[in-house]
Design a protein around this motif. Structure first.
Motif, short mmCIF file in Angstrom:
data_model
loop_
_atom_site.label_atom_id
_atom_site.label_comp_id
_atom_site.label_asym_id
_atom_site.label_seq_id
_atom_site.Cartn_x
_atom_site.Cartn_y
_atom_site.Cartn_z
N TYR A 184 100.91 -2.90 -84.00
CA TYR A 184 101.81 -3.02 -85.15
C TYR A 184 101.14 -3.74 -86.32
N ALA A 185 100.01 -4.40 -86.07
CA ALA A 185 99.31 -5.12 -87.14
C ALA A 185 98.30 -4.23 -87.85
N SER A 190 97.58 -7.28 -93.84
CA SER A 190 96.40 -7.58 -94.63
C SER A 190 95.22 -7.84 -93.70
N VAL A 191 94.02 -7.78 -94.24
CA VAL A 191 92.83 -8.04 -93.43
C VAL A 191 92.89 -9.43 -92.81
N ILE A 195 92.90 -10.16 -88.78
CA ILE A 195 91.92 -11.01 -88.09
C ILE A 195 92.64 -12.07 -87.28
N GLU A 196 93.67 -12.64 -87.87
CA GLU A 196 94.45 -13.67 -87.17
C GLU A 196 95.10 -13.08 -85.92
N ALA A 197 95.62 -11.85 -86.02
CA ALA A 197 96.24 -11.21 -84.86
C ALA A 197 95.23 -10.97 -83.75
N ILE A 198 94.00 -10.61 -84.12
CA ILE A 198 92.94 -10.41 -83.12
C ILE A 198 92.63 -11.72 -82.41
N GLY A 464 104.44 -7.33 -100.94
CA GLY A 464 103.30 -7.13 -101.83
C GLY A 464 102.09 -6.57 -101.11
N GLU A 465 100.94 -7.20 -101.33
CA GLU A 465 99.69 -6.69 -100.78
C GLU A 465 99.51 -7.05 -99.32
N ASP A 466 100.44 -7.81 -98.76
CA ASP A 466 100.23 -8.36 -97.43
C ASP A 466 100.40 -7.34 -96.32
N GLU A 467 101.25 -6.33 -96.52
CA GLU A 467 101.45 -5.34 -95.47
C GLU A 467 102.13 -4.11 -96.05
N ILE A 468 102.10 -3.02 -95.27
CA ILE A 468 102.88 -1.84 -95.60
C ILE A 468 103.74 -1.52 -94.39
#
Length: 677
Positions: A184-185, A190-191, A195-198, A464-468
């Motif tokens: 889901y990430a 956002s990139v 990275i945080e999710a990984i 915003g730019e953080d996710e779609i």
């Protein structure tokens, strides 16, 4: 500093012989830019699975993409992952066919990419332990499944950072749990958040962060092409991973051979949670959704996930009899494949493609072209077996306890159901490889409630730019006009259907399936006399009481025609209305002419003894003739289904009703003939 091994995999698939423009769109928006981007980063290790048909389409028609694949393979970037060549659900085909399909894809990868797969992608992540011996026999050491498979089997969410071992009959296989959080990430966050999710997947040093998901999310899903490529999400993501000393990309087979398993695992017969929901009947689907909400998200994730679950993938064969018919026709030929020549055997493998057999947020069974493709492969097999003289057999094709009459003439493949009113349930042209009986009944689906009982939209603050948004949580526009299209059939939409009505039929009552049926012949079993080749039902007409009524149907067959002698006798002596219903599927139903008229919003023809349906696609006409004058009602039947873009109204077939009044008894002679246009 805690380090994590990123096992990154992508799966790419298109239905076999899908529309060319659909494949081209996927190429342009997703596959081409994905591999062009990844070519710039050969140090990023990742896994790829592609269905064999799609991979060969790319190699043949898009050599530049294939060159990128070859380059990344030679550089050691790509690990190729196996499966069935034509993307079957492995548990839904025979052991012999599983091995043939997996070996076919492995051979293709070895020959064309010099890569021998060690792992397998499970189509729609459908897991049954019965497939393990076949995986092992094909030299495959691991499969990827969802972490949901483990959680629903009682495993703890904190232990999904490696692989497990399982076995069936002593043959073992390694199981990698795909992280739902990463599904889901990526690529929707956002990139930085990705990275945080990984990193959050790492429970200890050298833990694995496991992601293996549809490549179509990287460009083909709504809004993703702009996000992933135009705004360079993929490029920035790969660069961030390679620059982060806490993350090391690694192939699955490498991790398997350099790390010990987390122990033994036996998993439920399952797929992902949403698939379990979709496989349920609509009222059960809604009940499951309500139950899940009632216990709350926190409880469900912690405890309920092992207890609250939907059905199994094979439930689709129960939910959709049209799916079951395709599957069981395939299985019959699979069980007798020793009589098939090479080309017909290849048609059998194509027929095992999964997409047409199920339906969820994707079109699947509701897409007529997918069903047309499936029947073309089936009819290729039948054509290879046809003789000059008609061949007859009477056996339980659908495995539901009721026999079907199968007739193979020089030009036609026909199946009649004893369970459903001695009706024609398959009407295939061996010349055109087209099944005019490829019809679909209108059913209530759980997502129809969004139209029938809409809830106020809750607008979330724009991130915003953080996710779609993903297709699972994106807002779907509701067209109010769709409500009028939600009509549900109470019987399958086949042909030679017998209706007895107390009132006169009307166009509207026929279209809306609201006429006052008083007979019990339209969806009830008939007995079949094999010696006389006759179907018969001792039924009734139900008004103030039951009036004994019998109906006999005797079919005859020519090379390209069907004849029917029908007789009904009732103890009810007052006026009734008999209706014979036909449903015919056409590739372009809106272009079909009925007695030289366009159907438009429907037609009513009076004092008719015959009609001709002219089909531009097959360049054939279907001619129906009766020995009595009647009134004919005809309309184009639509279904309303859900897909990744929202709701879709699809023309499935042309429905026709021949209406005749009668007193006590009725004798009809009817013919259905395939003619050249």
């Amino acid at each position: 500093m805690k380090k994590v091994k990123l096992l990154f995999g992508v799966h790419m698939h298109q239905p076999v012989d899908n529309f060319g423009d659909a494949v081209d769109k996927a190429i342009e928006l997703c596959y081409a830019p994905f591999f062009a981007t990844m070519r710039n980063y050969p140090d990023f290790k990742f896994a790829v699975h592609s269905s064999g048909w799609l991979l060969n389409e790319i190699k043949t028609k898009h050599p530049k993409i294939f060159q990128d694949m070859e380059y990344l393979t030679k550089k050691g970037s790509i690990e190729w992952v196996g499966a069935g060549y034509y993307e079957p659900v492995l548990s839904a085909i025979s052991s012999k066919d599983r091995r043939a399909q997996m070996n076919k894809l492995s051979s293709y990868l070895k020959k064309n990419l010099k890569s021998a797969p060690r792992g397998a992608w499970l189509t729609e992540r459908v897991w049954e332990s019965s497939i393990v011996p076949d995986l092992a026999a094909c030299g495959l050491e691991y499969v990827v499944v969802d972490d949901y498979h483990f959680l629903s089997s009682g495993f703890d969410n904190s232990a999904m950072d490696g692989y497990y071992e399982s076995e069936e009959g002593g043959e073992k296989i390694a199981l990698f749990p795909i992280s739902a959080a990463l599904r889901y990430a990526l690529p929707f966050f956002s990139v930085e958040r990705s990275i945080e999710a990984i990193l959050n997947c790492a429970k200890s040093d050298n833990s694995a962060a496991i992601i293996f998901d549809d490549m179509e999310k990287f460009g083909l899903w709504p809004k993703t092409h702009e996000w992933v490529y135009e705004k360079k999400w993929l490029e920035r993501f790969v660069e961030a991973v390679l620059a982060d000393e806490r993350i090391t990309t690694m192939h699955y087979k490498e991790y398997l051979h350099t790390n010990r398993s987390k122990g033994l695992a036996y998993l439920n017969n399952t797929s992902y949670f949403e698939m379990g929901e979709w496989s349920l009947k609509s009222h059960q689907n809604l009940a499951l959704e309500s139950l899940k909400k009632s216990v709350g998200d926190e409880y469900f994730k912690k405890e309920g996930v092992a207890l609250i679950k939907g059905g199994i993938w094979k439930n689709f064969f129960i939910k959709y009899r049209e799916s079951n018919h395709i599957h069981k026709r395939m299985m019959h030929h699979s069980l007798h494949q020793e009589r098939l020549k090479k080309d017909a055997l290849e048609s059998l493998y194509k027929l095992q493609t999964n997409d047409v057999l199920w339906h969820g947020v994707f079109g699947g069974l509701y897409l007529p072209n997918l069903r047309d493709n499936a029947y073309s492969y089936l009819l290729e097999i039948e054509a290879s077996l046809a003789k000059e003289k008609p061949a007859f057999s009477f056996f339980d094709i659908d495995k539901d306890g009721y026999e079907e009459l199968k007739v193979l003439t020089k030009n036609l493949s026909l199946v009649f159901s004893s369970k459903y009113g001695a009706q024609l349930i398959e009407f295939g042209s061996l010349e055109k490889l087209f099944n005019w009986q490829n019809t679909l009944m209108r059913r209530h689906e759980a997502y129809h409630e969004k139209i029938l009982h809409p809830t106020p939209k809750i607008y979330k603050e724009n991130s915003g730019e953080d996710e779609i948004a993903t297709i699972h949580n994106d807002e779907v526009a509701i067209n109010e006009n769709f409500k009028d299209e939600l009509i549900y059939d109470w019987h399958p939409k086949y042909s030679f259907i017998d209706h007895i009505c107390s009132d006169e039929f009307s166009f509207d009552s026929f279209k809306r399936a609201s006429f006052n049926e008083v007979g019990d012949f339209a969806n009830q079993p008939f007995e079949f006399d094999e010696e006389k080749m006759t179907f018969r039902r001792e039924g009734g007409v139900y008004l103030d009481k039951k009036y004994d009524t019998s109906l006999t149907k005797k079919y005859g067959f020519g090379k390209s025609s069907i004849s029917l002698d029908l007789s009904t006798v009732s103890d009810f002596t007052h006026k009734l209305h008999y209706g014979m219903e036909f449903n015919f599927h056409f590739a372009h139903p809106h272009k079909v002419l009925i007695n030289s008229q366009a159907l438009g919003n429907g037609v009513v023809l009076t004092d008719i003894e015959s009609i001709v349906l002219k089909d531009d696609y097959t360049q054939k006409s279907l001619k129906i003739s009766l020995n009595k004058k009647c009134t004919v009602y005809a309309y184009i039947l639509n279904t309303l289904s859900q897909n990744e873009s929202g709701f879709e109204l699809t023309a499935q077939q042309i429905s026709l009703l021949f209406s005749i009044p009668f007193l006590s008894s009725l004798d009809l002679t009817i013919s259905l003939e395939v003619c050249d246009v």
